[in-house]
Structure formats: C-alpha cells, structure tokens
Scaffold this motif. Structure first.
Motif, PDB file in Angstrom:
ATOM      1  N   ASP A  84       0.835  -1.193   0.000  1.00  0.00           N
ATOM      2  CA  ASP A  84       0.000   0.000   0.000  1.00  0.00           C
ATOM      3  C   ASP A  84       0.878   1.254   0.000  1.00  0.00           C
ATOM      4  OD1 ASP A  84      -2.489  -1.357   0.055  1.00  0.00           O
ATOM      5  OD2 ASP A  84      -2.208  -1.736   2.180  1.00  0.00           O
ATOM      6  N   THR A 117       2.842   4.757  -0.128  1.00  0.00           N
ATOM      7  CA  THR A 117       2.479   6.065   0.400  1.00  0.00           C
ATOM      8  C   THR A 117       3.269   7.150  -0.312  1.00  0.00           C
ATOM      9  OG1 THR A 117       4.199   6.072   2.103  1.00  0.00           O
ATOM     10  CG2 THR A 117       2.108   4.998   2.658  1.00  0.00           C
ATOM     11  N   ASP A 142      -3.666   9.840   5.610  1.00  0.00           N
ATOM     12  CA  ASP A 142      -4.087   8.430   5.529  1.00  0.00           C
ATOM     13  C   ASP A 142      -5.186   8.213   4.496  1.00  0.00           C
ATOM     14  OD1 ASP A 142      -2.363   6.972   7.043  1.00  0.00           O
ATOM     15  OD2 ASP A 142      -3.596   6.937   8.855  1.00  0.00           O
ATOM     16  N   HIS A 152      -4.606  -0.951   7.289  1.00  0.00           N
ATOM     17  CA  HIS A 152      -3.492  -1.643   6.628  1.00  0.00           C
ATOM     18  C   HIS A 152      -3.855  -3.081   6.269  1.00  0.00           C
ATOM     19  CE1 HIS A 152      -1.279   1.926   7.674  1.00  0.00           C
ATOM     20  NE2 HIS A 152      -1.613   1.751   8.942  1.00  0.00           N
TER      21      HIS A 152
END
Length: 386
Positions: free
Chosen positions: A70, A72, A157, A273
């Motif tokens: 994932d 960022t 987020d 997550h």
C-alpha cells in the motif's frame, strides 16, 4: 454509445514471457529502465533474474526495491531520487499491485513533478509520464493493463485513486510462472480481487460491449480455477488461467470502472493496513447483496458465467444465487471478517463516518447500480464488521 478504450501497446502472455522482457524494452527504443520491485522478490532471486534479461538485451537497468505494501507518498520519495540519479528513461513495475502502483506514480512524478495529491480523482492524468512496462507476479490487481494507480497520502491516511492514460503501461509481460510461489492466502485474496474487478466492470454504469466480453470471460475462468489454484499452488494450469483472467479483468474495469466494493475497500486498507484484495473480499458478498435489486439482469449474467446459476433460472433467482456463491467462495477461501482479522471494534466504529466520506469522495460508488448515501455506506461497514 461510443466507448473510449485504452490498452497497452504490447502484451506478451504465456509461460516464459518474462525472459523476453529485455527484447520488449529494447524494441520500444528504451535503454535505461528503473526496475521497481520489493524486498521479497529480491530475496527470491526473481529480481536478479529479471535484471539479467535486461542486461542481455544491452540495456542499463537500475534496481529499486524499497517499495512498501500500500505505497504512500513518503515511500515514493527514495524511488524518485533513484529514478533521477539513474537518468531513467522508463520504469518497470515488477511485483504485485504495490510495486506496480509505485512504478506508475514514479513514472508520472519523474516527468511532471508535483505531489500525488495534485493528481487524484476526479482529475484525469494525460501525462507527460515516463513509459511504464508492467511485469505482474500476482493474479489479481490487473494493474498491468489499467490506467489507475492508488497511493496513500502519508499526512492524511487517505488512499488516493489516481486515474488517466498517463498510468497505462506501454507494455505488459504476463508470465504465470512468476506466480508459482504465491502462498494460499495471497492466491485467495488476489483471485477474489480479480473477480471483483470483473463483476464490477460488468455491472458498472460505465460498462460497454467491449468490457462486457472481457469481464464475463474473466468471471468464467475464475469460477473454474480459483479454488484449484488455492488448493494446489503447483497447479500450473490453474495459475496460468488465473493470470490471464486477472489481465482480462484489469482491461475490463480500466475501460469501464469499478464501483462500490472498491470505493469502500480503499479506506479499510488505508486506516487498518488490510491488503487490498482482502478488504475487497470482506466487502464483496454484502455489497453485492445490497446492489443486486437495481440490476438483476447484469448480476444474473455474472452468476451464470461463474457457474452459480443456469440459463433456466430467472434473473432474480440467478442474481440471488450469485450472492450465495460469493459467500460460499469467501468461506471456502477462509476470508476473515474485519473482526476476525483483528481490527479493533472501537476504532472501526470511530472511523466509519470518515471511511464513508472517503468512499464517496473516491467517485467509485457513483458507478454502482445503486448509488449509495453516506448513511447506507455506514450501515454496510457496520454489517460486514462481524
């Protein structure tokens, strides 16, 4: 209706296709690729073998293996440094959805600069961007054939959906042999991810005849082979079929759209997550049950393709059988609920309003047969928790 279609210029599919990567890159007139992958594929030796194919073709590759699950905005920074230091003229995404998303983002940022937040939906990214060559190692994301990338904003987020032709790989090299090491959990999650892509592409408000054929073909293949690949990872026939289905589903949703499952899935991944395919699987049966009444004919087609219904079933009966089949599939593949996965109930409840807002903000729910309200999304999150 006129459908605008975007596909990779070159697609190599079949066992051993990865050995032709160097020839594909060289044939495109490129010479200095940045190979974007992860530490796992370095550890298995797969990244080294792929680098060797590039060197044999006379290319000058550089390896960047610090991608994260994932990805960022923060995780892109060292990759961007590596890209500029190497003077890269192209980016190779090698791995599952996360290395692929990272590669696509780096290709855009390397050519345009700015921040990923500048490029999130509903903005349509047309470039410029460095050429991307995609080499998937999981049968799920379909990213090798899509004009989409997903990057989480490290500050907020928020899992940002970024779309447009700038993210479409110029070439895809699809080799089922690269998926043989996938463990059962990853096989299940990526397989259900591919099935979600295909079903949502077919029921989407943006579906078209071109994507319909790809979606139904993918659904049928997944219905026959996903349980086999999950039960026996060495079943090369099942692996090859799932790899092809994942690419077909990627082509389908990239040229129509995903819908409510994906809109609700991204916030779960960002805040808790949870791997993308797994969060899709957690949602898939409940969201489908919520949606079927608005397009029973489309869902019935999916049920018949999956092998869950027959031609003699009415549309409503077949659509209901699809929901049952998805529940059974998730049971057989041991998909946990968010609660069983260990997500704290208080955190889930506290973040649900924000997740509902972010799901709607992504735009994907607007493509669903039923366009939900924030309250309905809130209720669905509560329903799937346990």
């Amino acid at each position: 209706m006129v459908a605008g279609l975007s596909l990779p210029r070159i697609v190599r599919v079949g066992r051993g296709a990865a050995e032709e990567l160097g020839d594909v890159v060289a044939g495109l007139g490129l010479s200095r690729p940045l190979l974007v992958t992860d530490a796992f594929l370095v550890g298995t030796g797969a990244a080294e073998r792929l680098t060797a194919t590039l060197l044999r073709a006379g290319l000058s590759p550089r390896l960047f293996s610090d991608t994260v699950p994932d990805p960022t905005t923060d995780s892109l920074a060292p990759g961007l440094t590596a890209l500029h230091d190497h003077g890269a003229d192209s980016v190779i995404g090698f791995g599952g959805g996360s290395p692929m998303d990272s590669a696509k983002a780096l290709a855009l940022l390397g050519a345009r600069g700015g921040r990923m937040r500048d490029y999130k939906a509903p903005y349509v990214n047309r470039g410029p961007a460095l050429p991307v060559i995609a080499v998937p190692t999981t049968a799920g994301s379909g990213s090798e054939a899509t004009q989409v990338t997903v990057i989480t904003d490290s500050r907020t987020d928020e899992k940002m959906l970024c779309m447009g032709p700038a993210f479409l790989p110029l070439a895809a090299v699809v080799d089922a042999e690269l998926t043989m090491s996938m463990p059962p959990r990853l096989t299940a999650d990526t397989g259900i991810d591919a099935l979600t892509h295909a079903v949502e592409a077919y029921v989407s408000r943006k579906a078209n005849p071109f994507t319909d054929g790809l979606a139904l073909a993918a659904i049928a293949t997944i219905g026959r082979h996903l349980r086999r690949a999950y039960a026996d990872g060495s079943d090369i026939g099942a692996r090859e079929a799932m790899m092809l289905a994942a690419t077909q589903a990627g082509m389908a949703f990239s040229n129509s759209s995903v819908a409510l499952v994906h809109g609700m899935s991204r916030p779960i991944g960002a805040h808790f997550h949870v791997a993308h395919g797994l969060s899709n699987a957690m949602l898939f049966p409940a969201v489908t049950a919520f949606s079927v009444h608005a397009a029973p004919g489309r869902y019935a087609d999916c049920a018949r393709a999956l092998g869950a219904a027959t031609a003699t079933d009415s549309e409503e009966t077949a659509a209901a059988k699809l929901v049952d089949a998805l529940r059974e599939l998730c049971h057989d593949l041991a998909v946990p609920t968010p609660r069983a996965h260990g997500i704290d109930p208080d955190a889930w409840t506290r973040l649900t309003p924000l997740m509902a807002e972010q799901a709607l903000g992504s735009g994907s729910p607007a493509n669903n047969p039923v366009v939900p309200t924030a309250d309905q999304i809130h209720d669905l999150y509560a329903r799937i928790y346990a």
